[in-house]
Design a protein around this motif. Structure first.
Motif, short mmCIF file in Angstrom:
data_model
loop_
_atom_site.label_atom_id
_atom_site.label_comp_id
_atom_site.label_asym_id
_atom_site.label_seq_id
_atom_site.Cartn_x
_atom_site.Cartn_y
_atom_site.Cartn_z
N ARG A 111 8.14 19.39 -18.80
CA ARG A 111 9.50 18.95 -18.45
C ARG A 111 9.58 18.46 -17.00
N PHE A 112 10.53 17.54 -16.78
CA PHE A 112 10.81 17.07 -15.43
C PHE A 112 12.31 16.94 -15.25
N PHE A 113 12.75 16.97 -14.00
CA PHE A 113 14.16 16.82 -13.66
C PHE A 113 14.25 16.07 -12.35
N ALA A 114 14.97 14.96 -12.33
CA ALA A 114 15.17 14.14 -11.14
C ALA A 114 16.65 14.16 -10.80
N PRO A 115 17.09 15.02 -9.89
CA PRO A 115 18.51 15.13 -9.54
C PRO A 115 18.90 14.15 -8.43
N TYR A 116 20.19 14.07 -8.18
CA TYR A 116 20.76 13.33 -7.04
C TYR A 116 20.36 11.86 -7.00
#
Length: 96
Positions: free
Chosen positions: A64-69
């Motif tokens: 999994r990955f998460f790219a916020p903002y």
């Protein structure tokens, strides 16, 4: 022969998560990187690119990955890992 990465953006395309405040000015992308058999690919580099620049994230042990903002706009997402052919998806809209 190089194996192909198959990846799926799960949920977060265009920050589909609920905005919790009116001051929200950014979006996010999240997803999971898997191989052709559906097994998670940890350690893959996911690069999220727009006119504003790029941001790289490494997938966790579950792929999994998460790219916020992220500034709202159009993005390209590229997934790379040694031993696999890179995969790129373009024209992903990120919204508030």
């Amino acid at each position: 022969m190089r194996r192909h990465l198959i990846w799926a953006l799960v949920l977060g395309l265009a920050a589909a998560g609920l905005a919790t405040a009116q001051e929200t000015t950014s979006g996010s992308l999240e997803g999971k990187v898997v191989d052709a058999q559906g097994a998670a690919i940890p350690g893959a580099t996911v690069t999220v690119t727009s006119d504003q620049g790029s941001k790289s994230i490494v997938t966790d042990s579950s792929g999994r990955f998460f790219a916020p903002y992220l500034t709202p706009g159009r993005y390209a997402v590229k997934v790379e890992l040694a031993g696999f052919s890179p995969v790129e998806q373009k024209n992903i809209d990120v919204r508030l």
